[in-house]
Enzyme design. Structure first.
Site, PDB file in Angstrom:
ATOM      1  N   ASP A 108      32.757  11.309  19.094  1.00  0.00           N
ATOM      2  CA  ASP A 108      33.574  12.448  18.680  1.00  0.00           C
ATOM      3  C   ASP A 108      32.717  13.680  18.404  1.00  0.00           C
ATOM      4  O   ASP A 108      31.498  13.599  18.252  1.00  0.00           O
ATOM      5  CB  ASP A 108      34.491  12.085  17.514  1.00  0.00           C
ATOM      6  N   ALA A 109      33.356  14.834  18.376  1.00  0.00           N
ATOM      7  CA  ALA A 109      32.642  16.104  18.236  1.00  0.00           C
ATOM      8  C   ALA A 109      31.827  16.167  16.953  1.00  0.00           C
ATOM      9  O   ALA A 109      30.748  16.763  16.928  1.00  0.00           O
ATOM     10  CB  ALA A 109      33.636  17.267  18.295  1.00  0.00           C
TER      11      ALA A 109
END
Length: 186
Positions: A41-42
């Site tokens: 994920d970011a």
């Protein structure tokens, strides 16, 4: 059939298609027809594997064949042995129960790069570093696990997938290198 190890920086999306607000893999990797084998994920940093081989991508990311993944997590609070034991055992996260995992308290790694932007620091709140190895990879699983035991994650770095690790195959954030996919079979 390249296998690419990429050290994904914080806030970079694990996709090649454009994003309206964030950098993506295409801002760092200019190799045609490679795709990530799994996601990160970011808000997380670290190791991401990419390949142009669909079978290899499947072998790396399929739940039955998933490679163990090791993360370093900087958490808010002091990690007690009880909290670590809860992380090691199957943990009910509401929508699923995790498999057993490895969890241990570690010192802050001296080799770790600074995060940009830095994590928020609160003078009255201690932090701890954990090394966690899981054999599955549900959405935001490590963050959810640490939160469930009262240790919210402040920073999360994946440092290893199967035999590939940033320790044995060092790459700095935003950099990549090609490795031999046969190392997966060792």
């Amino acid at each position: 059939m390249p296998l690419i190890l990429f050290n994904k920086p914080f806030q970079v999306m694990s996709q090649f298609s454009s994003h309206p607000e964030r950098e993506t893999l295409s801002d760092y990797i200019d190799i045609p027809n490679v795709y990530p084998a799994g996601r990160l994920d970011a808000d997380s940093e670290g190791l991401l594997l990419l390949t142009d081989d669909g079978k290899l991508q499947h072998d790396i990311s399929h739940p039955r064949r998933k490679q163990p993944k090791t993360y370093l997590a900087q958490v808010e609070g002091e990690a007690s042995e009880e909290a670590l034991e809860r992380l090691r055992k199957p943990l009910d996260l509401g929508d699923f129960v995790t498999r057993e995992s490895e969890a241990r308290l570690i010192r802050e790694p001296g080799w770790l790069w600074p995060r940009n932007p830095p994590i928020r620091e609160r003078k009255n709140q201690p932090t701890a570093w954990l090394a966690l190895t899981i054999s599955e990879g549900k959405n935001r699983q490590v963050r959810r696990m640490t939160a469930a035991v009262g240790l919210p994650t402040l920073r999360l770095i994946r440092i290893a997938i199967g035999p590939f690790s940033l320790a044995t195959h060092p790459v700095l954030p935003g950099e990549w290198r090609e490795v031999d996919p046969l190392e997966l079979e060792k």
